[in-house]
Design an enzyme around this catalytic site. Structure first.
Site, PDB file in Angstrom:
ATOM      1  N   SER A  20       0.815  -1.222   0.000  1.00  0.00           N
ATOM      2  CA  SER A  20       0.000   0.000   0.000  1.00  0.00           C
ATOM      3  C   SER A  20       0.846   1.269   0.000  1.00  0.00           C
ATOM      4  CB  SER A  20      -0.927   0.016   1.218  1.00  0.00           C
ATOM      5  OG  SER A  20      -1.638   1.236   1.246  1.00  0.00           O
ATOM      6  N   ARG A  21       0.417   2.244  -0.821  1.00  0.00           N
ATOM      7  CA  ARG A  21       1.063   3.567  -0.848  1.00  0.00           C
ATOM      8  C   ARG A  21       0.339   4.528   0.090  1.00  0.00           C
ATOM      9  NH1 ARG A  21       5.724   3.915  -1.806  1.00  0.00           N
ATOM     10  NH2 ARG A  21       5.527   6.090  -2.483  1.00  0.00           N
ATOM     11  N   THR A  68      -8.658  -2.276   3.150  1.00  0.00           N
ATOM     12  CA  THR A  68      -8.437  -2.795   1.807  1.00  0.00           C
ATOM     13  C   THR A  68      -8.590  -4.308   1.805  1.00  0.00           C
ATOM     14  OG1 THR A  68      -7.013  -2.681  -0.138  1.00  0.00           O
ATOM     15  CG2 THR A  68      -5.878  -2.813   1.981  1.00  0.00           C
ATOM     16  N   LYS A  72     -13.234  -5.451   3.214  1.00  0.00           N
ATOM     17  CA  LYS A  72     -14.200  -4.345   3.084  1.00  0.00           C
ATOM     18  C   LYS A  72     -15.611  -4.728   3.525  1.00  0.00           C
ATOM     19  CE  LYS A  72     -11.477  -1.952  -0.289  1.00  0.00           C
ATOM     20  NZ  LYS A  72     -11.281  -1.446  -1.630  1.00  0.00           N
ATOM     21  N   ASP A 109     -14.197   4.481  -2.542  1.00  0.00           N
ATOM     22  CA  ASP A 109     -13.728   3.916  -3.823  1.00  0.00           C
ATOM     23  C   ASP A 109     -14.687   4.268  -4.950  1.00  0.00           C
ATOM     24  OD1 ASP A 109     -11.480   2.596  -2.769  1.00  0.00           O
ATOM     25  OD2 ASP A 109     -12.631   0.790  -2.300  1.00  0.00           O
ATOM     26  N   ALA A 135     -15.323  -9.293  -9.057  1.00  0.00           N
ATOM     27  CA  ALA A 135     -16.591  -9.314  -8.306  1.00  0.00           C
ATOM     28  C   ALA A 135     -16.338  -9.131  -6.815  1.00  0.00           C
ATOM     29  CB  ALA A 135     -17.335 -10.617  -8.575  1.00  0.00           C
ATOM     30  N   GLY A 136     -15.232  -8.488  -6.482  1.00  0.00           N
ATOM     31  CA  GLY A 136     -14.923  -8.247  -5.069  1.00  0.00           C
ATOM     32  C   GLY A 136     -15.347  -6.858  -4.641  1.00  0.00           C
ATOM     33  N   ARG A 159     -13.820 -14.361 -12.760  1.00  0.00           N
ATOM     34  CA  ARG A 159     -13.277 -15.724 -12.869  1.00  0.00           C
ATOM     35  C   ARG A 159     -14.261 -16.739 -12.298  1.00  0.00           C
ATOM     36  NH1 ARG A 159      -7.915 -16.808  -9.447  1.00  0.00           N
ATOM     37  NH2 ARG A 159      -9.336 -16.075  -7.823  1.00  0.00           N
ATOM     38  N   ARG A 163     -20.165 -15.598  -8.672  1.00  0.00           N
ATOM     39  CA  ARG A 163     -20.058 -14.282  -8.021  1.00  0.00           C
ATOM     40  C   ARG A 163     -20.468 -13.176  -8.990  1.00  0.00           C
ATOM     41  NH1 ARG A 163     -14.668 -12.966  -5.133  1.00  0.00           N
ATOM     42  NH2 ARG A 163     -16.024 -11.613  -3.895  1.00  0.00           N
ATOM     43  N   GLY A 244      -4.481   3.073 -11.095  1.00  0.00           N
ATOM     44  CA  GLY A 244      -4.792   2.741  -9.704  1.00  0.00           C
ATOM     45  C   GLY A 244      -4.294   3.779  -8.716  1.00  0.00           C
TER      46      GLY A 244
HETATM   47  P1  NDP Z   1     -11.210  -8.641  -3.715  1.00  0.00           P
HETATM   48  O1  NDP Z   1     -10.371  -9.640  -3.004  1.00  0.00           O
HETATM   49  O2  NDP Z   1     -12.479  -8.196  -3.073  1.00  0.00           O
HETATM   50  O3  NDP Z   1     -11.568  -9.236  -5.168  1.00  0.00           O
HETATM   51  C1  NDP Z   1     -10.542  -9.766  -5.962  1.00  0.00           C
HETATM   52  C2  NDP Z   1     -11.090 -10.063  -7.354  1.00  0.00           C
HETATM   53  O4  NDP Z   1      -9.980 -10.441  -8.176  1.00  0.00           O
HETATM   54  C3  NDP Z   1     -12.102 -11.207  -7.428  1.00  0.00           C
HETATM   55  O5  NDP Z   1     -13.088 -10.901  -8.372  1.00  0.00           O
HETATM   56  C4  NDP Z   1     -11.234 -12.379  -7.897  1.00  0.00           C
HETATM   57  O6  NDP Z   1     -11.953 -13.363  -8.616  1.00  0.00           O
HETATM   58  C5  NDP Z   1     -10.286 -11.665  -8.835  1.00  0.00           C
HETATM   59  N1  NDP Z   1      -9.045 -12.403  -9.049  1.00  0.00           N
HETATM   60  C6  NDP Z   1      -8.039 -12.617  -8.170  1.00  0.00           C
HETATM   61  N2  NDP Z   1      -7.055 -13.322  -8.748  1.00  0.00           N
HETATM   62  C7  NDP Z   1      -7.466 -13.580 -10.021  1.00  0.00           C
HETATM   63  C8  NDP Z   1      -6.891 -14.277 -11.112  1.00  0.00           C
HETATM   64  N3  NDP Z   1      -5.691 -14.859 -11.030  1.00  0.00           N
HETATM   65  N4  NDP Z   1      -7.578 -14.321 -12.270  1.00  0.00           N
HETATM   66  C9  NDP Z   1      -8.794 -13.725 -12.391  1.00  0.00           C
HETATM   67  N5  NDP Z   1      -9.391 -13.061 -11.380  1.00  0.00           N
HETATM   68  C10 NDP Z   1      -8.729 -12.987 -10.224  1.00  0.00           C
HETATM   69  O7  NDP Z   1     -10.280  -7.382  -4.051  1.00  0.00           O
HETATM   70  P2  NDP Z   1     -10.647  -5.837  -4.237  1.00  0.00           P
HETATM   71  O8  NDP Z   1     -11.825  -5.722  -5.126  1.00  0.00           O
HETATM   72  O9  NDP Z   1     -10.682  -5.159  -2.925  1.00  0.00           O
HETATM   73  O10 NDP Z   1      -9.312  -5.317  -4.969  1.00  0.00           O
HETATM   74  C11 NDP Z   1      -9.035  -5.672  -6.322  1.00  0.00           C
HETATM   75  C12 NDP Z   1      -7.774  -4.932  -6.777  1.00  0.00           C
HETATM   76  O11 NDP Z   1      -8.019  -3.525  -6.753  1.00  0.00           O
HETATM   77  C13 NDP Z   1      -6.559  -5.150  -5.865  1.00  0.00           C
HETATM   78  O12 NDP Z   1      -5.404  -5.169  -6.663  1.00  0.00           O
HETATM   79  C14 NDP Z   1      -6.573  -3.932  -4.948  1.00  0.00           C
HETATM   80  O13 NDP Z   1      -5.295  -3.620  -4.440  1.00  0.00           O
HETATM   81  C15 NDP Z   1      -7.063  -2.870  -5.924  1.00  0.00           C
HETATM   82  N6  NDP Z   1      -7.739  -1.728  -5.280  1.00  0.00           N
HETATM   83  C16 NDP Z   1      -7.212  -0.474  -5.471  1.00  0.00           C
HETATM   84  C17 NDP Z   1      -7.853   0.633  -5.005  1.00  0.00           C
HETATM   85  C18 NDP Z   1      -7.298   1.973  -5.316  1.00  0.00           C
HETATM   86  O14 NDP Z   1      -7.625   2.937  -4.627  1.00  0.00           O
HETATM   87  N7  NDP Z   1      -6.498   2.096  -6.360  1.00  0.00           N
HETATM   88  C19 NDP Z   1      -9.087   0.547  -4.196  1.00  0.00           C
HETATM   89  C20 NDP Z   1      -9.579  -0.817  -4.088  1.00  0.00           C
HETATM   90  C21 NDP Z   1      -8.904  -1.897  -4.591  1.00  0.00           C
HETATM   91  P3  NDP Z   1     -12.673 -14.610  -7.870  1.00  0.00           P
HETATM   92  O15 NDP Z   1     -14.001 -14.102  -7.393  1.00  0.00           O
HETATM   93  O16 NDP Z   1     -12.769 -15.637  -8.937  1.00  0.00           O
HETATM   94  O17 NDP Z   1     -11.755 -15.018  -6.731  1.00  0.00           O
END
Ligand code: NDP
Length: 275
Positions: A20-21, A68, A72, A109, A135-136, A159, A163, A244
């Protein structure tokens, strides 16, 4: 000195969170506005103890935290109050520990995406359609923000297809198969953690470099020490990009204002966030 007066600690809770930054960005902002006794730190907390830790932080002098991956939804559950936006999104990235003991959840966000898209060149600043990958927590925020901004056609790919289907139903979006998602779109929003885990987005996501080059714009929530691969390919092809770090600054500035009651020095935060 009362416990309230000592609340000058802030942090970012995550697992993992070392990337994290936010500490660099918020500590620069605190110093800039003269809150020199305040400190913002990394808080690596595993899922097994997240709720009790979030509730214990005020007694340890915390005035608020950013939240993060992957906490969340737990943050929203730990709150005693929440904004309508956080409730509708179903995830919180900002907790404010109020002096009366309330824990107030918000999600910055979502407005971060709206704000950062608005500065893209017209017409991509106001797209009519968008495809969200993931879908997170960030996908929930992106879908809410795009719906709130009046984007008429929303699609989602994830993926884990179940979800995506659940989120599509919640946000009135269309869940796409990998084949359906593999096409140029007006706005592509990457909300997956693929690059955070060091994987190749062009291998793991339904996106090729050629398709990306024909998209109207890219917003990539992921960030790392340098450009993500998606951002690098899009920029090389001349596709307008919200990266990002820009999203990080926008969500962080809104959170900073809630934590401190001061206007966020966005230029200072931007300079500190970029390594
Ligand atoms: P979550 O853990 O809630 O969701 C992660 C998502 O990534 C899921 O949909 C998951 O799919 C998918 N995923 C993970 N690995 C893979 C893979 N190898 N191939 C395909 N899909 C994959 O994370 P967040 O939504 O909180 O965060 C997502 C990204 O966004 C992170 O990198 C985070 O650091 C960044 N972020 C940055 C912010 C900013 O201010 N710039 C704010 C919020 C997030 P599945 O459901 O199949 O597991």
């Amino acid at each position: 000195m009362t416990a309230q007066a000592a609340r000058r600690r802030l942090g970012v809770v995550g697992w993992p969170v070392a990337h994290s930054r936010s500490p660099a960005m918020h500590n620069a902002a605190l110093a800039h506005v003269g809150l020199t006794a305040w400190r913002y730190q990394l808080l690596p907390i595993p899922p097994t103890v997240i709720e009790q830790t979030l509730c214990a932080l005020p007694d340890a002098g915390f005035a608020g935290v950013n939240v993060t991956i992957p906490h969340k939804q737990a943050a929203l559950a730990a709150a005693t109050e929440h904004t309508e936006r956080a409730a509708a999104i179903g995830a919180a990235n900002t907790l404010v520990y109020r002096e009366d003991g309330a824990i107030v959840a918000d999600n910055t966000d979502a407005p971060a995406l709206t704000e950062t898209l608005a500065v893209l060149p017209s017409p991509v600043a106001s797209p009519r359609s968008a495809l969200v990958l993931g879908a997170g927590g960030s996908a929930r925020a992106a879908l809410w923000a795009l719906r709130d901004a009046g984007v008429a056609d929303l699609a989602i790919w994830n993926r884990t297809a179940e979800r995506a289907a659940a989120l599509a139903a919640e946000f009135d979006a269309l869940a796409l198969t990998e084949a359906e998602a593999a096409r140029p779109v007006e706005l592509l929003v990457n909300c997956t953690a693929v690059e955070l885990h060091g994987a190749d987005p062009f291998a793991e996501l339904p996106v090729t470099a050629a398709q990306l080059a024909r998209c109207g714009a890219l917003a990539d929530y992921a960030y790392g020490p340098g450009e993500t691969r998606l951002v690098a390919v899009a920029r090389r092809a001349g596709v307008p990009v919200v990266d990002g770090l820009e999203l990080l600054v926008a969500q962080g500035a809104l959170a900073f204002e809630r934590f401190t009651g001061r206007a966020a020095p966005r230029a200072v935060m931007r300079a500190a966030a970029r390594p």
